[in-house]
Design an enzyme around this catalytic site. Structure first.
Site, PDB file in Angstrom:
ATOM      1  N   ARG A  11      47.863  33.693  35.888  1.00  0.00           N
ATOM      2  CA  ARG A  11      47.149  34.915  35.512  1.00  0.00           C
ATOM      3  C   ARG A  11      45.797  34.654  34.863  1.00  0.00           C
ATOM      4  O   ARG A  11      45.306  35.445  34.060  1.00  0.00           O
ATOM      5  CB  ARG A  11      48.003  35.791  34.598  1.00  0.00           C
ATOM      6  CG  ARG A  11      49.281  36.293  35.212  1.00  0.00           C
ATOM      7  CD  ARG A  11      48.968  37.230  36.316  1.00  0.00           C
ATOM      8  NE  ARG A  11      50.123  38.042  36.655  1.00  0.00           N
ATOM      9  CZ  ARG A  11      50.213  38.759  37.729  1.00  0.00           C
ATOM     10  NH1 ARG A  11      49.209  38.775  38.575  1.00  0.00           N
ATOM     11  NH2 ARG A  11      51.271  39.466  37.986  1.00  0.00           N
ATOM     12  N   LYS A  14      42.096  32.884  38.656  1.00  0.00           N
ATOM     13  CA  LYS A  14      41.627  31.854  39.592  1.00  0.00           C
ATOM     14  C   LYS A  14      41.589  32.352  41.029  1.00  0.00           C
ATOM     15  O   LYS A  14      40.656  32.039  41.765  1.00  0.00           O
ATOM     16  CB  LYS A  14      42.449  30.572  39.458  1.00  0.00           C
ATOM     17  CG  LYS A  14      43.915  30.710  39.781  1.00  0.00           C
ATOM     18  CD  LYS A  14      44.690  29.461  39.383  1.00  0.00           C
ATOM     19  CE  LYS A  14      46.166  29.656  39.617  1.00  0.00           C
ATOM     20  NZ  LYS A  14      46.784  30.682  38.767  1.00  0.00           N
ATOM     21  N   THR A  33      50.518  30.270  51.273  1.00  0.00           N
ATOM     22  CA  THR A  33      51.509  29.200  51.314  1.00  0.00           C
ATOM     23  C   THR A  33      52.866  29.594  50.737  1.00  0.00           C
ATOM     24  O   THR A  33      53.747  28.754  50.614  1.00  0.00           O
ATOM     25  CB  THR A  33      50.980  27.969  50.565  1.00  0.00           C
ATOM     26  OG1 THR A  33      50.745  28.337  49.204  1.00  0.00           O
ATOM     27  CG2 THR A  33      49.707  27.450  51.209  1.00  0.00           C
ATOM     28  N   HIS A  50      47.552  40.660  46.066  1.00  0.00           N
ATOM     29  CA  HIS A  50      46.621  39.718  46.696  1.00  0.00           C
ATOM     30  C   HIS A  50      46.163  40.255  48.054  1.00  0.00           C
ATOM     31  O   HIS A  50      44.983  40.180  48.384  1.00  0.00           O
ATOM     32  CB  HIS A  50      47.281  38.343  46.873  1.00  0.00           C
ATOM     33  CG  HIS A  50      47.284  37.515  45.627  1.00  0.00           C
ATOM     34  ND1 HIS A  50      46.592  36.337  45.541  1.00  0.00           N
ATOM     35  CD2 HIS A  50      47.882  37.690  44.431  1.00  0.00           C
ATOM     36  CE1 HIS A  50      46.775  35.819  44.336  1.00  0.00           C
ATOM     37  NE2 HIS A  50      47.563  36.624  43.643  1.00  0.00           N
TER      38      HIS A  50
END
Length: 187
Positions: A11, A14, A33, A50
């Site tokens: 968190r 990045k 991944t 995301h």
């Protein structure tokens, strides 16, 4: 062609920063991944967040095959952390290494064979990172700042990811560390 490694804690911001590094690219291959696991609503929500941030022109590939790095254009790997966990799974490490250090019968071999398979898979990841003709941005957790894991398997994961991060950083054109949403260039 360049390779950029973005490190940070959980968190830390990045992933969002790595995505910003690719703002100027119209087409990006997003190498995811870690697939959504049935029954894990919290993980599914993270994956959905995301996905919602990504531009519609980006292509998503869910894979842990190192060969997916060898492609033209721009590639975002999110994340090396879940990739290493998957490589450990594929190598049979979780089944072969127990907390006492004994050899277990799982995954068709003992701990030494599983660790050798893991080393081969990590070598392939680093080799494909170096060989890729793409502009690659990879996201990874910096695991060396936390507590020492209680289990042997946890320590092996931390050590393996730390080693892979060092190998990627050594060949990266840029390395960034993100803390509280603030990117700091290390290299």
């Amino acid at each position: 062609m360049s390779r950029i490694l973005v490190l940070g804690g959980s968190r830390s911001g990045k992933s969002a920063y790595a995505e910003q590094l690719l703002d100027s690219w119209l087409e990006v291959t997003y190498l995811a991944t870690s697939p959504v696991v049935d029954g894990d609503a919290e993980w599914a929500a993270r994956v959905a967040a995301h996905r919602a941030r990504r531009p519609v022109s980006w292509t998503t590939i869910e894979s842990t095959a190192p060969s997916e790095l060898v492609r033209p254009g721009a590639v975002l790997v999110d994340s090396v952390t879940t990739w290493v966990a998957a490589l450990m799974d594929e190598a049979g490490v979780w089944d072969a290494v127990d907390d006492g250090g004994a050899h277990a019968a799982g995954a068709g071999g003992d701990a030494e064979a599983a660790l050798a398979r893991l080393a081969d898979r990590c070598d392939a990841l680093v080799t494909n990172w170096v060989m890729s003709p793409a502009h690659v941005v990879a996201v990874s957790d910096e695991v060396g700042l936390g507590v020492v894991p209680e289990t042997r398997a946890g320590r092996l994961f931390r050590d393996t990811l730390g080693t892979v991060n060092q190998r990627l950083a050594a060949t990266a054109d840029e390395v960034w560390f993100v803390v509280a949403g603030l990117p700091q260039r290390l290299r």
